[in-house]
Enzyme design. Sequence first.
Site, PDB file in Angstrom:
ATOM      1  N   LYS A 217      -3.627  23.188  35.380  1.00 38.73           N
ATOM      2  CA  LYS A 217      -2.213  23.343  35.706  1.00 38.73           C
ATOM      3  C   LYS A 217      -1.574  24.199  34.624  1.00 38.73           C
ATOM      4  CE  LYS A 217       2.071  20.849  36.457  1.00 38.73           C
ATOM      5  NZ  LYS A 217       2.683  19.552  36.689  1.00 38.73           N
ATOM      6  N   LYS A 271      -3.208  25.005  39.970  1.00 39.45           N
ATOM      7  CA  LYS A 271      -1.779  25.118  40.250  1.00 39.45           C
ATOM      8  C   LYS A 271      -1.128  26.040  39.228  1.00 39.45           C
ATOM      9  CE  LYS A 271       2.222  22.207  40.260  1.00 39.45           C
ATOM     10  NZ  LYS A 271       2.786  21.075  39.655  1.00 39.45           N
TER      11      LYS A 271
HETATM   12  C1  PBG Z   1       5.381  17.296  37.531  1.00 36.78           C
HETATM   13  C2  PBG Z   1       5.049  18.255  38.598  1.00 36.78           C
HETATM   14  C3  PBG Z   1       5.539  19.571  38.729  1.00 36.78           C
HETATM   15  C4  PBG Z   1       5.070  20.041  39.946  1.00 36.78           C
HETATM   16  C5  PBG Z   1       4.258  19.044  40.505  1.00 36.78           C
HETATM   17  N1  PBG Z   1       4.263  17.946  39.657  1.00 36.78           N
HETATM   18  C6  PBG Z   1       6.478  20.354  37.896  1.00 36.78           C
HETATM   19  C7  PBG Z   1       6.221  20.568  36.483  1.00 36.78           C
HETATM   20  O1  PBG Z   1       5.114  20.405  35.972  1.00 36.78           O
HETATM   21  O2  PBG Z   1       7.199  20.917  35.815  1.00 36.78           O
HETATM   22  C8  PBG Z   1       5.399  21.385  40.514  1.00 36.78           C
HETATM   23  C9  PBG Z   1       5.300  21.534  41.981  1.00 36.78           C
HETATM   24  C10 PBG Z   1       5.987  22.720  42.544  1.00 36.78           C
HETATM   25  O3  PBG Z   1       6.560  23.574  41.832  1.00 36.78           O
HETATM   26  O4  PBG Z   1       5.981  22.831  43.778  1.00 36.78           O
HETATM   27  N2  PBG Z   1       4.439  16.975  36.597  1.00 36.78           N
END
Ligand code: PBG
Length: 349
Positions: A217, A271
Amino acid sequence: MESPVVRPFPTPKSRHDDVPSLGLTRRMRRNRKADWSRRLVRESALTTDDLIWPIFLMDSSEASSPVEWMPGVDRLNIDEAVRRAAEAAALGIPAIAPFPYVDKALRDPTGSEALNTGNLMCRAVRAIKREVPEIGIICDAALDPYTSHGHDGVMEGERVLNDASVQILVGQALALADAGADVIAPSDMMDGRIGAIRTALDGEGHEDVQIMAYAAKYASAFYGPFRDAIGTNATLVGDKRTYQMDPANSDEAIAEVMLDLEEGADMVMIKPGLPYLDVVARVKDHFRVPTLAYQVSGEYAMIMAAANNGWLDGDKAMLESLLAFKRAGADGVLTYFAPRVAKKLKAGA
Ligand code: PBG
């Protein structure tokens, strides 16, 4: 007697590679000449079975309220979430991934509301499991919806603490599993959290609860609209670069995935999605395990913004973007388009 000249037939690496030349012109367009032929030689396909639908929850007497930065996406109260989950199941969508908009009054520095077994997520999971048992429920484990500073873990001064955060995440995962979550999806990027959560789940009789690790991520600008949806945009202090990955790195994604698999992840996720398809392809090629990708809020918002301006054909861009994930090797995609795609596919898109 002279032996006949045998030209070795090279073994193709894929069915379009290294077809031996017979001295004739290979015309690539021949296979594209008609729809039947294009369908016949098509290498990948998007189906409804590939979709996971992320939804936003809120505690409200209103059924839904629109997310301003994600046209077409609503926050849903529990009753409405149950209705939409039933619709998704009827369309054949395998799973949903709920995220909560937590009332600001319930947020604190340690995200303690995440441990409340009566919190919005746990109540929603129970209701959806009861009414729509056939749909899979994938629950995020991370503290950002619950913390007053918007980080995924707890802080000491400016630092996001690793092991102290993991301890709380374990409690959050257990609360969600007790409520009926089918899959725990840690999105926090703390080190060691997959192993800690696996051990705790097994210790509490939740051996069947799967773990989908947000394994690679990235600290991305494409999460902006999501933070609007769950109300962390205004509260986030600083950025997440001390725990989420550097967008410049790809070898590091292999190490992250390897660790999460060693610690017990059943599926891994990359992601954001489209800007990171190289990582999706590399991870799938390297590990050959169930590999998901998340078409995040910013990717959704870009397509919707262009489509709403008449600059893109929204349906076509949606379908092409999702097919690209399949071509790259993803087994499934988390996408806010899920119900819209499923309807399109049903209509024969
Ligand atoms: C939180 C989380 C995030 C997303 C999924 N879980 C945001 C972040 O890490 O700030 C993002 C999902 C999206 O942008 O569609 N941990």
